[in-house]
Design a protein around this motif. Structure first.
Motif, short mmCIF file in Angstrom:
data_model
loop_
_atom_site.label_atom_id
_atom_site.label_comp_id
_atom_site.label_asym_id
_atom_site.label_seq_id
_atom_site.Cartn_x
_atom_site.Cartn_y
_atom_site.Cartn_z
N LEU A 425 0.79 -1.23 0.00
CA LEU A 425 0.00 0.00 0.00
C LEU A 425 0.83 1.28 0.00
O LEU A 425 0.55 2.18 -0.81
CB LEU A 425 -0.98 0.00 1.17
N PRO A 426 1.84 1.45 0.86
CA PRO A 426 2.62 2.70 0.82
C PRO A 426 3.30 2.92 -0.53
O PRO A 426 3.27 4.04 -1.08
CB PRO A 426 3.65 2.51 1.94
N VAL A 427 3.91 1.86 -1.07
CA VAL A 427 4.60 1.97 -2.35
C VAL A 427 3.60 2.26 -3.48
O VAL A 427 3.87 3.08 -4.37
CB VAL A 427 5.38 0.67 -2.63
N TYR A 428 2.46 1.62 -3.44
CA TYR A 428 1.42 1.80 -4.45
C TYR A 428 0.87 3.22 -4.41
O TYR A 428 0.83 3.92 -5.45
CB TYR A 428 0.32 0.77 -4.16
N LEU A 429 0.46 3.70 -3.25
CA LEU A 429 -0.12 5.03 -3.12
C LEU A 429 0.89 6.12 -3.46
O LEU A 429 0.60 7.02 -4.27
CB LEU A 429 -0.65 5.23 -1.70
N LEU A 430 2.06 6.07 -2.85
CA LEU A 430 3.07 7.11 -3.09
C LEU A 430 3.59 7.04 -4.52
O LEU A 430 3.91 8.07 -5.12
CB LEU A 430 4.22 6.96 -2.09
N GLY A 431 3.64 5.84 -5.08
CA GLY A 431 4.08 5.71 -6.46
C GLY A 431 3.13 6.36 -7.45
O GLY A 431 3.55 6.86 -8.50
N LEU A 432 1.85 6.40 -7.12
CA LEU A 432 0.86 7.03 -7.98
C LEU A 432 0.83 8.55 -7.83
O LEU A 432 0.46 9.27 -8.77
CB LEU A 432 -0.54 6.47 -7.68
N TYR A 433 1.20 9.05 -6.65
CA TYR A 433 0.99 10.48 -6.35
C TYR A 433 2.26 11.28 -6.07
O TYR A 433 2.23 12.50 -6.18
CB TYR A 433 0.05 10.61 -5.14
N TRP A 434 3.36 10.65 -5.71
CA TRP A 434 4.55 11.41 -5.28
C TRP A 434 5.75 11.04 -6.14
O TRP A 434 6.23 9.91 -6.10
CB TRP A 434 4.84 11.11 -3.81
N LYS A 435 6.23 12.01 -6.90
CA LYS A 435 7.39 11.76 -7.74
C LYS A 435 8.68 11.65 -6.92
O LYS A 435 9.71 11.20 -7.42
CB LYS A 435 7.53 12.88 -8.77
N GLY A 436 8.61 12.05 -5.66
CA GLY A 436 9.80 12.06 -4.81
C GLY A 436 10.17 10.73 -4.21
O GLY A 436 11.28 10.57 -3.68
N ILE A 437 9.29 9.74 -4.25
CA ILE A 437 9.64 8.44 -3.68
C ILE A 437 10.68 7.77 -4.58
O ILE A 437 10.56 7.78 -5.81
CB ILE A 437 8.40 7.54 -3.50
N THR A 438 11.71 7.20 -3.99
CA THR A 438 12.83 6.66 -4.75
C THR A 438 12.75 5.14 -4.88
O THR A 438 11.98 4.48 -4.17
CB THR A 438 14.16 7.03 -4.08
N LYS A 439 13.58 4.61 -5.78
CA LYS A 439 13.61 3.16 -5.98
C LYS A 439 14.07 2.45 -4.70
O LYS A 439 13.47 1.45 -4.29
CB LYS A 439 14.54 2.80 -7.12
N VAL A 440 15.12 2.98 -4.07
CA VAL A 440 15.64 2.36 -2.84
C VAL A 440 14.57 2.38 -1.76
O VAL A 440 14.35 1.39 -1.04
CB VAL A 440 16.91 3.09 -2.35
N ALA A 441 13.85 3.51 -1.62
CA ALA A 441 12.81 3.63 -0.60
C ALA A 441 11.68 2.63 -0.85
O ALA A 441 11.15 2.04 0.10
CB ALA A 441 12.25 5.05 -0.59
N ALA A 442 11.32 2.45 -2.11
CA ALA A 442 10.26 1.50 -2.43
C ALA A 442 10.66 0.08 -2.04
O ALA A 442 9.85 -0.68 -1.48
CB ALA A 442 9.94 1.57 -3.93
N LYS A 443 11.92 -0.29 -2.32
CA LYS A 443 12.39 -1.62 -1.94
C LYS A 443 12.40 -1.80 -0.44
O LYS A 443 11.92 -2.81 0.09
CB LYS A 443 13.81 -1.84 -2.49
N VAL A 444 12.94 -0.81 0.28
CA VAL A 444 13.03 -0.90 1.74
C VAL A 444 11.64 -0.95 2.37
O VAL A 444 11.38 -1.73 3.30
CB VAL A 444 13.83 0.29 2.31
N SER A 445 10.72 -0.12 1.86
CA SER A 445 9.36 -0.09 2.39
C SER A 445 8.66 -1.42 2.19
O SER A 445 8.01 -1.95 3.11
CB SER A 445 8.56 1.03 1.71
N MET A 446 8.79 -1.98 0.99
CA MET A 446 8.10 -3.23 0.70
C MET A 446 8.65 -4.37 1.55
O MET A 446 7.88 -5.13 2.17
CB MET A 446 8.24 -3.56 -0.79
N VAL A 447 9.96 -4.50 1.60
CA VAL A 447 10.58 -5.57 2.38
C VAL A 447 10.31 -5.35 3.87
O VAL A 447 10.00 -6.30 4.61
CB VAL A 447 12.09 -5.65 2.11
N GLY A 448 10.42 -4.09 4.33
CA GLY A 448 10.18 -3.79 5.74
C GLY A 448 8.74 -4.06 6.16
O GLY A 448 8.49 -4.60 7.24
N GLY A 449 7.79 -3.67 5.32
CA GLY A 449 6.38 -3.92 5.63
C GLY A 449 6.07 -5.40 5.68
O GLY A 449 5.37 -5.88 6.59
#
Length: 532
Positions: A425-449
């Motif tokens: 959900l965080p990666v999906y929502l922020l990926g649709l609306y925030w250009k500032g989310i990074t590739k590294v952050a998406a990986k860390v968020s998904m694995v961490g969640g």
């Protein structure tokens, strides 16, 4: 019995015909995985609703309402506002547009291409492939229990029969076959639930009389439930007690929020050709969902009053202690014979519409996202690999349905919804609306969640931690907090859903790591937002 068999045969004849039509129109990968991106909006809306609501909602959560009463109606409110309105307006439009920009065929592929990462696509596909059979098993158990009670078919044979029927048109026909049959099944479900609601209230003398009767039965609430915090079927649970936490953190919060990150639902946003067609689905969903979950929860709760008025026991006792049998038992013992056949048809529809979508998304996650484009990168194999993946998903679901314990439907559903929310959900929502989310952050968020959700489930959440025994084996305690002072906030953590902890962590990781890591290439971001 004969009438039920005749109705069932006619129903399956229509289902197989629609599956055949889907197979006729499936010629390439985009047809198999996205129905050619030109699905009729009515079919899409019906398919979304029928996939959203299954036997896990009607039989599993309806049975849970037999224990917890009208408190579960808050989940219906969440389903309508979050699962329909927010899903279609906040997520649906941008999912469709970005999916078209990036030529995405699956939900994991949308995430992977948004962040230009084969790891994200492969990892998310692997999560779906490995864990959706648990959710699918909950649905398969629901319809199999209905067949066991209604037609006296042995439970194991019901599991095998339903699995074989679904395998025929899902493996061959792809998403077109799935969505055509979903639309037909959704219509049956609506008619069936309207009749069920009317008959239940009539049996108790109307709405006011029915609710008053149930309120007056508070003293009949089982002692174990009273100790857990239940005050009555209309009164709900006392704030802060273990059962209050189960109802509001696992069932209402976990399932209510988790629907936004369900891959089998999100992929439907990419099957239509315009935002206008998505808008039409909002009105339909606002009617369909209350007729499904709202009716199931009301009837599940009121079954206690109906059973008692007819000289029986409260619902859980009438069903032999298995909440998954409360609704099937109610249908067989209370409703007229002609309706039992109709309800069985409705349960076929509810189960098959959701199971077909679960099998499909599990298979495409393996074929497209793990093998072809994600972790293995064997390009050009997705159509065949997806069919193999569907077959493996079907077999895994059958195994889970055999080994899972009784009264598991609602819990297995909540588990998968919560896991998807924390992971995606965080990666999906922020990926649709925030250009500032990074590739590294998406990986860390998904694995961490994902890790946070699984660790809480294995070592803290009482139902799963105690049942699996890993925490007991490693620490000598059923959970890490079971030795805390009874009634303290630490002790109560055993009943707090993993998603309550894992989802905020996942969001914080996504935002925090994005602020500390290199932003994504501007050219890539422009490609992602080309249709906005």
């Amino acid at each position: 019995m004969i009438s039920k068999i005749i109705v069932s045969v006619l129903y399956f004849a229509v289902v197989f015909y629609l599956g055949y039509k889907g197979w006729q129109n499936t010629r390439k990968a985009s047809d198999y995985m996205l129905a050619g991106r030109r699905m009729n909006p009515f079919v899409m809306a019906m398919s979304y609703g029928a996939t959203f609501i299954s036997t896990s909602a009607i039989i599993g959560f309806g049975g849970a309402a037999g224990l917890f009463g009208f408190s579960l109606l808050w989940l219906t409110v969440a389903n309508v506002f979050i699962g329909i309105f927010l899903a279609m307006t906040v997520f649906g439009r941008r999912t469709r547009r970005m999916g078209l920009c990036l030529n995405c065929h699956t939900f994991p592929e949308l995430l992977g291409r948004r962040f230009d990462s084969s790891f994200i696509q492969g990892f998310s596909g692997l999560i779906i492939f490995l864990f959706i059979p648990v959710y699918a098993a909950a649905v398969l158990i629901g319809i199999s229990r209905m067949l066991e009670v209604s037609l006296n078919i042995p439970y194991d044979w019901a599991l095998i029969g339903m699995t074989a029927i679904l395998a025929v048109y899902v493996v061959t026909g792809g998403l077109k076959a799935v969505m055509y049959t979903d639309a037909f099944q959704g219509g049956i479900m609506m008619v069936m639930m309207i009749i069920l609601l009317y008959y239940t209230y009539s049996a108790l003398g109307g709405v006011t009389s029915a609710h008053q009767t149930l309120t007056d039965m508070a003293a009949m609430m089982p002692e174990k439930l009273q100790k857990g915090g239940m005050l009555g079927w209309t009164q709900g649970a006392k704030f802060g007690t273990p059962l209050w936490l189960v109802i509001y953190t696992t069932i209402i919060y976990g399932v209510g929020i988790g629907v936004l990150a369900q891959p089998q639902l999100a992929v439907r946003f990419m099957t239509v050709k315009s935002d206008k067609q998505l808008n039409r689905a909002v009105l339909f969903g606002g009617i369909f969902i209350p007729l499904m979950t709202g009716v199931a929860f009301i009837v599940g709760a009121l079954s206690n009053a109906v059973f008692t008025a007819r000289g029986g026991k409260i619902a859980i006792a009438q069903a032999g202690g298995n909440i998954d049998k409360i609704i099937p038992t109610y249908i067989e013992q209370v409703m007229p014979d002609w309706f039992a056949g109709l309800f069985l048809l409705g349960m076929f529809a509810a189960a098959m519409s959701t199971l077909s979508s679960q099998y499909h998304v599990g298979g495409t996650s393996l074929g497209r996202d793990v093998i072809e484009r994600g972790l293995f990168k064997r390009v050009g194999t997705s159509a065949k690999a997806s069919q193999i993946g569907v077959t493996v998903t079907i077999l895994a679901t059958l195994v889970w349905a055999w080994v899972l314990p009784e009264s598991i439907i609602a819990r297995a559903t909540a588990f998968f919804f919560g896991l998807c929310a924390a992971s995606f959900l965080p990666v999906y929502l922020l990926g649709l609306y925030w250009k500032g989310i990074t590739k590294v952050a998406a990986k860390v968020s998904m694995v961490g969640g994902f890790a946070g959700s699984m660790l809480w489930l294995l070592f803290v959440h009482e139902k799963e931690a105690a049942g699996l025994g890993i925490c007991q084996w490693l620490t000598g305690q059923p959970t890490l907090v079971s030795a805390a002072t009874k009634g303290s906030w630490v002790w109560l953590l055993q009943w707090v859903d993993p998603n309550v902890v894992a989802l905020p962590i996942s969001f914080l990781l996504a935002v925090g790591v994005s602020l500390m890591t290199k932003p994504m290439r501007q050219e890539h971001l422009e490609q992602c937002w080309a249709n906005f």
